[in-house]
Design an enzyme around this catalytic site. Structure first.
Site, mmCIF file in Angstrom:
data_model
loop_
_atom_site.group_PDB
_atom_site.id
_atom_site.type_symbol
_atom_site.label_atom_id
_atom_site.label_comp_id
_atom_site.label_asym_id
_atom_site.label_seq_id
_atom_site.Cartn_x
_atom_site.Cartn_y
_atom_site.Cartn_z
ATOM 1 N N GLU A 111 48.020 4.472 54.214
ATOM 2 C CA GLU A 111 46.620 4.358 53.370
ATOM 3 C C GLU A 111 46.154 6.071 52.780
ATOM 4 O O GLU A 111 46.791 7.309 53.644
ATOM 5 C CB GLU A 111 45.583 3.984 54.167
ATOM 6 C CG GLU A 111 43.998 4.079 52.888
ATOM 7 C CD GLU A 111 42.782 3.199 53.728
ATOM 8 O OE1 GLU A 111 43.488 2.301 54.601
ATOM 9 O OE2 GLU A 111 41.952 3.719 53.640
ATOM 10 N N GLU A 165 32.655 2.873 55.222
ATOM 11 C CA GLU A 165 33.422 1.990 54.511
ATOM 12 C C GLU A 165 33.348 0.485 55.105
ATOM 13 O O GLU A 165 35.342 -0.402 55.065
ATOM 14 C CB GLU A 165 34.803 2.414 53.882
ATOM 15 C CG GLU A 165 34.025 3.676 53.079
ATOM 16 C CD GLU A 165 35.608 4.354 52.901
ATOM 17 O OE1 GLU A 165 35.927 3.969 53.314
ATOM 18 O OE2 GLU A 165 35.179 5.172 52.001
ATOM 19 N N ARG A 193 33.652 10.053 63.699
ATOM 20 C CA ARG A 193 33.661 11.130 62.200
ATOM 21 C C ARG A 193 32.644 10.601 61.695
ATOM 22 O O ARG A 193 32.032 9.513 62.202
ATOM 23 C CB ARG A 193 35.130 10.578 61.359
ATOM 24 C CG ARG A 193 36.488 10.759 61.332
ATOM 25 C CD ARG A 193 37.472 9.561 60.551
ATOM 26 N NE ARG A 193 37.959 10.620 59.735
ATOM 27 C CZ ARG A 193 37.975 9.714 57.953
ATOM 28 N NH1 ARG A 193 37.461 8.613 58.117
ATOM 29 N NH2 ARG A 193 37.715 10.494 57.153
ATOM 30 N N ASP A 231 34.098 13.828 48.980
ATOM 31 C CA ASP A 231 35.344 13.264 49.693
ATOM 32 C C ASP A 231 36.709 13.698 49.451
ATOM 33 O O ASP A 231 37.425 13.523 48.109
ATOM 34 C CB ASP A 231 35.440 11.415 49.030
ATOM 35 C CG ASP A 231 36.418 10.815 49.694
ATOM 36 O OD1 ASP A 231 36.814 11.346 51.471
ATOM 37 O OD2 ASP A 231 36.639 9.860 49.489
ATOM 38 N N GLU A 280 45.387 12.782 48.086
ATOM 39 C CA GLU A 280 44.752 11.969 46.856
ATOM 40 C C GLU A 280 44.342 11.913 45.987
ATOM 41 O O GLU A 280 43.680 11.380 44.916
ATOM 42 C CB GLU A 280 43.463 10.972 48.358
ATOM 43 C CG GLU A 280 43.124 9.636 47.586
ATOM 44 C CD GLU A 280 41.373 9.147 49.091
ATOM 45 O OE1 GLU A 280 41.255 9.499 49.805
ATOM 46 O OE2 GLU A 280 40.886 8.403 48.524
HETATM 47 C C1 GCV Z 1 40.981 5.840 55.640
HETATM 48 C C2 GCV Z 1 38.322 7.542 51.247
HETATM 49 C C3 GCV Z 1 39.472 7.093 50.966
HETATM 50 C C4 GCV Z 1 39.703 6.091 52.141
HETATM 51 C C5 GCV Z 1 39.478 6.526 53.334
HETATM 52 C C6 GCV Z 1 38.567 7.027 53.367
HETATM 53 C C7 GCV Z 1 37.922 7.475 55.026
HETATM 54 O O1 GCV Z 1 37.358 6.829 51.436
HETATM 55 O O2 GCV Z 1 39.954 6.528 49.962
HETATM 56 O O3 GCV Z 1 41.225 5.522 52.038
HETATM 57 O O4 GCV Z 1 39.805 5.710 54.186
HETATM 58 O O5 GCV Z 1 37.795 8.338 52.901
HETATM 59 O O6 GCV Z 1 38.709 9.495 55.011
HETATM 60 O O7 GCV Z 1 37.811 6.945 56.031
#
Ligand code: GCV
Length: 654
Positions: free
Chosen positions: A146, A272, A305, A351, A379
Site C-alpha cells: 500500500e 479508515e 497509532r 497526513d 505518497e
Molecule cells: C495504510 C493515508 C494513506 C493510507 C494509509 C493511511 C494510514 O490515509 O493514504 O494508505 O493506510 O494513511 O496511515 O493508516
C-alpha cells in the site's frame, strides 16, 4: 552499482569496507547473533582487501579491536578511542559492537589516523523503526504494498513469506548500518490473509525475524483489533471482556514461542474502517492496554497509532476539522496508557503533506510514551518518481520544541518511518530515494544531526572514492529537492490538491467536496483554512504558547504555513513582501525551472555513475519534469481563473 550478484549495494558497496578490510583486527565478543555478524563482516572485508581478523586470543598487533566493556554504554551504545596505532571500539551490548563497526566503516581511513580521545555514541531514541505497509496477498485496490513505489514486497511473494530471504538479509544489513533496530513486516490495514500472521502463520514471520536478528533488528507485526473475533471465534473484541484478554494473552504467548525476541504489535484502530474499541464504547487506552498486558511478560511493546479521524465527514460541515482529531481523541487519555504502550503519532496533524505544522499532540501527553511517524514512502511527495529528499523536513520536525524553547529535550521515545523499500533492484524505485531511508535511520539515532552532513555520509558511502564533482552534483540535485517539490505543488501549507485515490499529480478540487476532511476553501476572494481560535476551528489553540499565539494570527504565522492556518485574500502580503497570488505564480514557475536545472546537472554526471542507475534516474527526471509542468499549469490556471488577478510578470498561464 551492483556489488554482489544483482543486488544493488546501496550504501554498503564492498569498497566502503576498504579501510577496515585492509587492517589487522581482533574481535573479542560473545557468540550472540550481532557479535557473529561483526566477525563475519570483518572476515568478509579482510578477504577482499587483504587484512586479517582473529577472535579472542591475544593478538598484540591489532590495528582495530572490538570488545565488550564493563561500562554502562547501554544496550546499543559504543565508545571509540584510538591510541598508539590501535583503534578500539568497546560496547556493553553486542548490538553496540555492530553499530561501532559500522561507525568505523563510515569513518574509513580517518578511523586509523592520529589519536582519538574516547568518544561515546548512544542512540537518542530507543526505537528506530520501519513500518512496511506490505500485504501478503495482492490487494485488489492497493496492490501488494500500500502506497508502495518500489515494486512488490521484500518479505512476501505468491501469497506467503519468500522462501529465499537473501534480499531481506541484505536489507537488514543496510538498516543496521544506519542504525535502524525494528521492522514491522505487514500493513497496518490488516486484511483477512494478513490477520493470520498472528496465529497459524506466525512461522512465516519467525523466518523473517531469524534473518533480521543478526543485524540487531526486532520484528514487529501489525494486527487487527478484531483478532479475537476473526481468528479466535469470540463473539466480541471488547478490550474489557475477560475472554478477549485471555485470548490476547494466549495468542501472544504462542508468538513468543516462535519468536523469542519479538518486538510487539502495531495497531491502526478506529481509523479508515479498521475495527477498534469505539465499537464497544471503550477508550483507546482500554484498547491499547489489553494488547500491552499480553506483551508485557515478554518485554514487547504495542505501537498504537493516533491516526484516528472521521473519514466520512460531510464537506458542508464547517465545524469539524480533521486536523484537530488526534489531539481531541488522545490528550484526555494522557497517563492512562500502560508503560509498554507507545502512541504512534504522525508528524503532522493531517497526513504526510509536503508541508504541515508539527502535530500538537507531540508534547501534549507528558505521561504517555510517544513515537513520531514519518513517511519515507513518498505518497504525497512524488511517489519516488520525483526527487524529494526529506531529510530537512524530518530534521525540522525533530528540532521542533512544543514550548518554543531550544532545549535538547527529547521529542519522543521513538521514530518510525513508513518504509520506501520494495523488491525493486534499486530497493527504492528511484535510486536517489535511498538517501531518504539512510537519512531516516541516522536522524533516528541522532535527531540533532545536521541532515546535510548525513547526506554527505550517504554520498561518501554509496560512492566510495568518487570525485568531488559527483558529491557536488548529488548535493545540487538533492539538497533543495524538498523545497523544489513544495514550490510546484500545493502552496503555503494548504495541502492535498492531489488526484484522489492514488494521490499522484494535481487535482486542485480533487478532494474539495469529498468526505475526507481535506479542504482548501478557495473562492474568488481568497484561499486557506481558518484554524484560528478567534474565528476558525480552534485548532491553533491546541498548541502551547508560544506556538498558539504565533499560529493564531496571519501577521505572525510563518508564510509557509499561512494557508494551513488562515483563509486570506489573494492580495494578502506575506512576510516575503509578495502577495499570496504572486507567490503562487512565482513559486510554481521557479519549481519547474529548478527541476529543469536538476535534470541538467544529473545528465552531466553520466560518466561518474553506474549506467543502469544513471539511466533509471534520468528516466524519472523526464517524468518529474512532465509532472511538475502539469502541477504548475493546473495550479496557476486555477488561481488565475478564481482570482482574476494577472501575473505581474505576464508569463503564460492558461
Ligand atoms: C495504510 C493515508 C494513506 C493510507 C494509509 C493511511 C494510514 O490515509 O493514504 O494508505 O493506510 O494513511 O496511515 O493508516
Amino acid at each position: 552499482m551492483t556489488d554482489s550478484g544483482d543486488l544493488d549495494a546501496a550504501w554498503l558497496p564492498s569498497a566502503a569496507f576498504r579501510a577496515v578490510g585492509s587492517r589487522r583486527s581482533l574481535v573479542r565478543a560473545g557468540d550472540g547473533p550481532p557479535a557473529e555478524t561483526v566477525y563475519a563482516e570483518l572476515a568478509d572485508a579482510c578477504e577482499r582487501f587483504g587484512g586479517r581478523v582473529v577472535r579472542d586470543g591475544g593478538d598484540g598487533d591489532a590495528e582495530l579491536v572490538l570488545e565488550p566493556a564493563g561500562d554502562d554504554l547501554g544496550d546499543e551504545g559504543f565508545a571509540l578511542t584510538r591510541r598508539g596505532g590501535t583503534t578500539t571500539v568497546t560496547a556493553s551490548g553486542e548490538r553496540g559492537l555492530l553499530y561501532g563497526l559500522f561507525h568505523v566503516v563510515r569513518l574509513g581511513e580517518d578511523a586509523f589516523r592520529g589519536e582519538r580521545a574516547r568518544e561515546v555514541h548512544r542512540p537518542a531514541l530507543a526505537t528506530r523503526m520501519l513500518d512496511h505497509w506490505d500485504n501478503v496477498a495482492v490487494h485488489p485496490v492497493m496492490g501488494q504494498v500500500e502506497r508502495g513505489y518500489a515494486g512488490g514486497s521484500l518479505f512476501w511473494a505468491d501469497g506467503r513469506a519468500r522462501g529465499d530471504l537473501d534480499r531481506v538479509r541484505a536489507y537488514g544489513r543496510l538498516l543496521a548500518a544506519c542504525g535502524i533496530n525494528a521492522v514491522a513486516v505487514n500493513n497496518v490495514n490488516v486484511h483477512e490473509t494478513e490477520a493470520r500472521l498472528l496465529t497459524d502463520r506466525i512461522g512465516e514471520v519467525a523466518a523473517i525475524a531469524d534473518v533480521l536478528r543478526p543485524y540487531g533488528i526486532r520484528t514487529h507485526l501489525s494486527v487487527t483489533f478484531a483478532a479475537p473475533m476473526v481468528l479466535g471465534g469470540l463473539p466480541t473484541a471488547d478490550p474489557l471482556d475477560g475472554a478477549v484478554r485471555d485470548w490476547w494473552a494466549e495468542a501472544t504467548g504462542r508468538v513468543y514461542e516462535a519468536i523469542g525476541d519479538f518486538g510487539g504489535y502495531v495497531v491502526k484502530a478506529d481509523s479508515e474502517g479498521q475495527p477498534g474499541p469505539f465499537a464497544y464504547g471503550r477508550s483507546h487506552a482500554d484498547g491499547a492496554n489489553v494488547l500491552a498486558a499480553a506483551l508485557e511478560p515478554y518485554g514487547g511493546t504495542v505501537h498504537w497509532r493516533a491516526f484516528v479521524y472521521d473519514h466520512r465527514q460531510d464537506w458542508r460541515d464547517r465545524t469539524t476539522d480533521r486536523a484537530r482529531a488526534a489531539y481531541d481523541h488522545f490528550t484526555p487519555l494522557d497517563g492512562e496508557f500502560a508503560p509498554n504502550a507507545v502512541l504512534q503519532v504522525k508528524h503532522g496533524p493531517m497526513d504526510f503533506q509536503v508541508r504541515e505544522p508539527v502535530s500538537p499532540l507531540i508534547g501534549a501527553m507528558p505521561r504517555t510514551r510517544l513515537a513520531v511517524e514519518v513517511q519515507a514512502t513518498q505518497e504525497y511527495t512524488g511517489q519516488q518518481r520525483h526527487v524529494c529528499w526529506l531529510g530537512p523536513m524530518w530534521s525540522e520536525v525533530l528540532r521542533f520544541r512544543p514550548d518554543g524553547g531550544v532545549s535538547a529535550g527529547r521529542l519522543a521515545d521513538g521514530l518510525v518511518a513508513v518504509s520506501n523499500v520494495g523488491d525493486d533492484p534499486f530497493w527504492t524505485g528511484h535510486p536517489l530515494a535511498q538517501a531518504n531511508l539512510y537519512t531516516f535511520g541516522r536522524l533516528a539515532w541522532d535527531p540533532a544531526a545536521d541532515p546535510h552532513a548525513v547526506l554527505d555520509e550517504w554520498i561518501a558511502l554509496t560512492h566510495p572514492g568518487a570525485p568531488a564533482r559527483l558529491a557536488d552534483g548529488l548535493h545540487a540535485v538533492l539538497d533543495g529537492s524538498w523545497s523544489t517539490y513544495e514550490k510546484y505543488t500545493a502552496p503555503l501549507g494548504v495541502g492535498f490538491m492531489v488526484q484522489p485515490g492514488h494521490h499522484y499529480g494535481p487535482s486542485v478540487d480533487g478532494y474539495e467536496y469529498s468526505p475526507w476532511g481535506t479542504y482548501h476553501f478557495a473562492d474568488r476572494d481568497g484561499v486557506g483554512v481558518d484554524r484560528s481560535a478567534a474565528t476558525g476551528t480552534g485548532y491553533a489553540a491546541q498548541y502551547a504558547d508560544p506556538w498558539a499565539k504565533v499560529y493564531e494570527s496571519p501577521e505572525t504565522c510563518p508564510d509557509e504555513l499561512l494557508l494551513f492556518f488562515h483563509h486570506v485574500p489573494y492580495g494578502h502580503v506575506l512576510h516575503s513582501g509578495k502577495t499570496v497570488i504572486q507567490h503562487i505564480y512565482d513559486t510554481h514557475f521557479e519549481g519547474v525551472a529548478e527541476v529543469e536545472e536538476a535534470r541538467r546537472v544529473w545528465a552531466g554526471l553520466a560518466d561518474l555513475v553506474d549506467p543502469a542507475r544513471h539511466a533509471r534516474v534520468a528516466e524519472r527526471y523526464e517524468e518529474q519534469l512532465r509532472s511538475a509542468r502539469e502541477w504548475r499549469d493546473q495550479i496557476n490556471s486555477y488561481f488565475l481563473r478564481k482570482s482574476g488577478v494577472p501575473d505581474e510578470r505576464g508569463r503564460t498561464i492558461h
